[in-house]
Design a protein around this motif. Sequence first.
Motif, PDB file in Angstrom:
ATOM      1  N   PHE A 419       8.883  -7.761   2.367  1.00 29.39           N
ATOM      2  CA  PHE A 419       8.950  -8.963   1.529  1.00 29.39           C
ATOM      3  C   PHE A 419       8.133 -10.126   2.082  1.00 29.39           C
ATOM      4  O   PHE A 419       7.998 -11.149   1.420  1.00 29.39           O
ATOM      5  CB  PHE A 419      10.401  -9.406   1.343  1.00 29.39           C
ATOM      6  N   HIS A 425       5.489  -4.104  -1.702  1.00 34.04           N
ATOM      7  CA  HIS A 425       5.556  -2.751  -2.247  1.00 34.04           C
ATOM      8  C   HIS A 425       4.190  -2.166  -2.554  1.00 34.04           C
ATOM      9  O   HIS A 425       4.110  -1.036  -3.024  1.00 34.04           O
ATOM     10  CB  HIS A 425       6.382  -2.694  -3.549  1.00 34.04           C
ATOM     11  N   LYS A 432       9.615  -0.227  -4.648  1.00 36.56           N
ATOM     12  CA  LYS A 432      10.274  -1.438  -5.132  1.00 36.56           C
ATOM     13  C   LYS A 432      11.737  -1.166  -5.453  1.00 36.56           C
ATOM     14  O   LYS A 432      12.612  -1.982  -5.140  1.00 36.56           O
ATOM     15  CB  LYS A 432       9.558  -1.961  -6.374  1.00 36.56           C
ATOM     16  N   ALA A 436      14.829  -2.957  -3.418  1.00 38.01           N
ATOM     17  CA  ALA A 436      15.803  -3.730  -4.199  1.00 38.01           C
ATOM     18  C   ALA A 436      17.213  -3.272  -3.882  1.00 38.01           C
ATOM     19  O   ALA A 436      18.132  -4.085  -3.708  1.00 38.01           O
ATOM     20  CB  ALA A 436      15.516  -3.588  -5.693  1.00 38.01           C
ATOM     21  N   ASP A 508      11.447 -10.822  -5.060  1.00 35.20           N
ATOM     22  CA  ASP A 508      11.070  -9.890  -3.999  1.00 35.20           C
ATOM     23  C   ASP A 508      10.582 -10.663  -2.783  1.00 35.20           C
ATOM     24  O   ASP A 508       9.499 -10.391  -2.239  1.00 35.20           O
ATOM     25  CB  ASP A 508       9.982  -8.929  -4.492  1.00 35.20           C
TER      26      ASP A 508
END
Length: 946
Positions: A419, A425, A432, A436, A508
């Motif tokens: 991040f 990603h 992703k 998450a 993100d």
Amino acid sequence: MFSQFVLMCVYLTHTCVSAHSLPPDKVVPFHIIKTRSIDLNNAYGLAMESRLDKVVEPTGYRLELEPYLEDGVFKGHVRINVTWLQESDEITVHSAHEIEITNSEVKAHIPADSLVSYRKDLQKIGVKRMSPDPKKPIVMLRLEKPVPAGSTGRLEFSFNGNLETGTTEAFFKTTYTTEQEVERMVAATQLRPNNARRMFPCFDEPGYKTPFELSVVRPRTMVALSNTPVARSEDITGEPNAVWDHFERTPPMSTFTLGLVIADLKQLGNSTIYKDDTGNEIELRVWGRPEFLQALEGVNEKLSRVFEEIATFWQVPLPLRRLDIVALPNYQGVKPADNWGLIVFKESDLSSRGYLQLAQELSYQWLGAFTTPAWWSDAHVNKALVGYLAAEIAFKINNGSEMEGKWPMTVLYSLYYEFSKRYPHSRITGMKQETACTKIELLFRMFNYTLGGDTFKRGLRKFIEDKRFKTFTGEDIWCSLSSAAVNDSKIPKEVSVKTIATSWIDKDRLPLISVKRNHDSNTAVLTQKVYLRERPHDVPDAARMLWWAPIVIARSDKLDFNDVAPIAWMKDRELKIPNMPGKDSFIIVNPEEIAPFPVNYEEENWNLLSAYLQSDKRVLIPELTRAKLLHDAWNLAYAGELSFATAFNMTLFLRQERHHLVWDPVFTMIDHIGRHICQCIHEKFQAYVRILLSPLYEELIKDVREDEENWRKNLRGLTKTFLCQAGYKPCIQEAQEQYSKWMQAKNPDEGNPISNQYICPVFKWGSQKEWEFGLQRVINFPPSRKQSERTYLLKTLAGCPVDEYKINRLLNITVLEGNGNFTETDIFLIFSMLTGGSQGYTTLFNFLSNNWDVLKEKFASKTNLWDNLITSATSQFTTQAGLDLVSNLYVAHQGEFGSAEHIIEKSMRNIREEAKWSAENLPVIEKWLDGYLAGSDVKDDQFIKN
């Protein structure tokens, strides 16, 4: 060249299918009947899947299956009780294209008059047309007349299908060979995430939770297991070798939790009856093929222990009488098939010593089967909560030994790195989805800390009680936690857990919180902004991003790491904290990584922390927090938020530190900085690495035992690897001694008799002769050997040396001379490996510059190779001198780069940013290294210079 990879109703009476309904050639047949929860890579696409029209909803299934293993086919019949939600003359159901529906029938209780009174008998509704959708696994039934809303009835389908043999998915069969060389057959199901439609026509969406009654034909000598116990078995007229098994009716459940196994299985030992005060009374059984049962010794005890922990956590009983755990031979699923009441494992997974995977799969019995995500878009929160609870339970049972105590460090640090990139990603959807989920898992950990364990459990128990036999969304979980938190006064009434969670989930990115103390007023001002490591820090909308961050502070004047209640929740850009200690006391914000964010301080607080860590009181700070301080300091320096002198000072305590958790981030830091600094100070940095690591390594090799902990083996291995890379003489000498055995072998091309760990040190620090021997082994590599061995050898030949001659020799042979033993794939690999260190990419750049015309012509029709060469040769420089080299090449060959024009232009843009970083930080790093090396009392004579 090495890096440390830091590394979710109406009941129908059964009508038996007689022998006369079997195919003519199967009058006396031999009957027999392949991911954990919802795989996130599938979930992304499933979330976009169009839903069935809400015309009818199922209220119960009666499913009959007849598999024929010899032909790899099965036939079946399903009756689905339904209720019409709206008047319609169309019904859609899921059915895969490979399922052949041989008959369909619709019956309903139709109103007899205008008073809407219903006839008691079922009326057959004619089907005008049955139309499969050519693009979707859906079949539409067009009826002869519309059926009114509120009507009840049933759909019936007879169907044929093929057993899956290429994968262990849907309804599959597989084979295995016993120790007596007898081939055995297995049939089973793996219906997650949406594979029920590949076995029978159904309403294959998680929200349709209904009871199932399953009947299946099985060989008399085999065992059939499903979600519930067998209610009765029935002989088949004229077929002495096969029987019908009729299973008990299941509780309401989603189609993907339906499960079936038919195989030669034997139960391991006796059943365990688990009973508790909350209402659980369930029989736990473990199954495997007879010859594998010995390898499953102890699993009954593990199962009982883990089930007790999970049942105690939830305190909401499972509505099951039995839970079967199966070690299925030749099951190839990446993750277990966690059907409700029947969990299917790979044999190797169930026989392993750990608790984590078993805890995950048992957790899905409550969260995933008992209550189910409403749609695939809620898969993340399902998997995240299960992952968090399973990790906590596994940690509790074996004190973290399975994960070497590293949870949640490994996932957390990976999240920090991902991040903090300019483009997280790398635009890879699957990655992703996983990150998450990991972030949400860490949020559950954060809430367990900040709300308190009792409140956290109370909220989740209320959630699952409310959602039993139902579906849920992420919001349902957050609301339950929020209600419990407000009732227990753990968060202000105007704040909701959902608001807090959403601030983390909807971006993100992660925050960096910086602390500025005012010793005159004993206050501290905290500010938050986006945490970025990669440069330039030009992320769009960064200025508008804010998180709800729990502020937990540990302070040296009253050090207490058990008090984890937040003194505030930070939601704005800035927050002022009163009643801070005096200037001689340090503070630690976010100890134990309670929330996923790094913290920066002023230099004075960092210095106080460094001094304290170098004292005997160091152990009063838990190892996870010690690791955090070290990890934060180095990464903040790398990001340009902290002086490298301060970051290096935070490593001084490592000389006395021996806990592997604290050392875990060190190797990644060494690798990151080692790749980034210029060749001009590389030797000094390597000396620092040797002085830092050699005392630890020498201590670790004093007591080597076969039964020692894995963390100790891993720490020793990592330390040795990095010391070898830094030129530690004992390591190099050992590698050369081992390598000589290969050089002296009569037929060296038959195989490599030494461990791979010795090869790179020899290629890097050894003689030209030793390197040439390795080159000849690649050239002469026999096709009969595994090509992966050749690939490893070639990678090390290219990526390990720092000797310019060796690199040029490899490039000349493979590229200029076009040696036929090397393919284009090999050349791609060589270019890639040379980007791992400054000597590699500098030599490659010079090779390109000196042989421009030849290379341009050679790669004229090979655009991919040309583009890769330009990328590898120009993109890794980090200094002004490197920028000058690349810029001069660009000017000298303006207009000649072709397809790679944009590549070199991008390289120059990136190098300009990196050169700024180098200009600011390399002098600081060099100055600190000079002082450290001059003042070190550790002898550094056991090394080899470049």
